[in-house]
Design an enzyme around this catalytic site. Structure first.
Site, PDB file in Angstrom:
ATOM      1  N   GLY A  47       0.790  -1.222   0.000  1.00 46.98           N
ATOM      2  CA  GLY A  47       0.000   0.000   0.000  1.00 46.98           C
ATOM      3  C   GLY A  47       0.825   1.276   0.000  1.00 46.98           C
ATOM      4  O   GLY A  47       0.275   2.371  -0.002  1.00 46.98           O
ATOM      5  N   HIS A  48       2.141   1.159   0.004  1.00 47.00           N
ATOM      6  CA  HIS A  48       3.006   2.364   0.115  1.00 47.00           C
ATOM      7  C   HIS A  48       4.088   2.320  -0.942  1.00 47.00           C
ATOM      8  O   HIS A  48       5.225   2.010  -0.616  1.00 47.00           O
ATOM      9  CB  HIS A  48       3.622   2.428   1.513  1.00 47.00           C
ATOM     10  CG  HIS A  48       4.118   3.780   1.897  1.00 47.00           C
ATOM     11  ND1 HIS A  48       5.393   4.225   1.628  1.00 47.00           N
ATOM     12  CD2 HIS A  48       3.495   4.790   2.540  1.00 47.00           C
ATOM     13  CE1 HIS A  48       5.550   5.439   2.111  1.00 47.00           C
ATOM     14  NE2 HIS A  48       4.413   5.807   2.661  1.00 47.00           N
ATOM     15  N   PHE A  49       3.912   2.610  -2.091  1.00 49.70           N
ATOM     16  CA  PHE A  49       2.720   2.979  -2.842  1.00 49.70           C
ATOM     17  C   PHE A  49       2.586   2.024  -4.019  1.00 49.70           C
ATOM     18  O   PHE A  49       3.598   1.692  -4.629  1.00 49.70           O
ATOM     19  CB  PHE A  49       2.827   4.413  -3.366  1.00 49.70           C
ATOM     20  CG  PHE A  49       2.987   5.437  -2.282  1.00 49.70           C
ATOM     21  CD1 PHE A  49       1.874   5.887  -1.580  1.00 49.70           C
ATOM     22  CD2 PHE A  49       4.231   5.927  -1.935  1.00 49.70           C
ATOM     23  CE1 PHE A  49       2.013   6.843  -0.586  1.00 49.70           C
ATOM     24  CE2 PHE A  49       4.371   6.872  -0.935  1.00 49.70           C
ATOM     25  CZ  PHE A  49       3.265   7.334  -0.254  1.00 49.70           C
TER      26      PHE A  49
END
Length: 143
Positions: A47-49
């Site tokens: 999720g990052h990124f």
């Protein structure tokens, strides 16, 4: 110091153990050097990124703190205790850390007083400084 020895000193475990090896501890100069191998398999990269993975600065900071924790817990008066993050000052991130990088973290204790330790930390990828700052921890009994 390999991961087995690190786990004998630190209470952290996967996925939050962010130090893979301690290359050097100099108790006389109160310095330590540690390594974090940054793998594409790290759970935070999902999720990052998406499409542009970058190691979160807070985890770089935590890795610095963990190298500092190994160092401070190597001092006789703090053996067997647990350091808790107390403050972060003047922390700067200069370049993104991405999968495949190897973070070399250099930490030096600048002061200890009773149950508090203050350290400076620098994180490098190769010869490039990617993060630096000051970390303070409170050192408490395990019980």
């Amino acid at each position: 110091m390999d991961i087995v020895k690190i786990q004998e000193i630190l209470p952290h475990r996967y996925p939050f153990l962010l130090v893979d090896r301690i290359l050097e501890i100099n108790a006389e100069e109160l310095k330590a050097v540690g390594i974090k191998n940054v793998s594409a398999n790290e759970p935070f990269f999902q999720g990052h990124f998406p499409g542009k993975p970058v190691m979160p600065g807070v985890l770089i900071t935590e890795a610095m703190g963990q190298v500092g924790a190994v160092l401070i817990l190597s001092l006789d008066r703090f053996k067997g205790k647990i350091p808790f993050l107390a403050s972060i000052d003047n922390l700067r991130f200069r370049k993104p850390v991405v999968p495949g990088d190897q973070l070399r973290i250099e930490v030096q204790i600048t002061a200890t007083k009773r149950n508090v330790g203050k350290m400076t930390g620098n994180a490098y990828v190769g010869d490039t400084l990617v993060a630096s700052g000051e970390i303070m921890c409170s050192i408490v009994d395990k019980a």
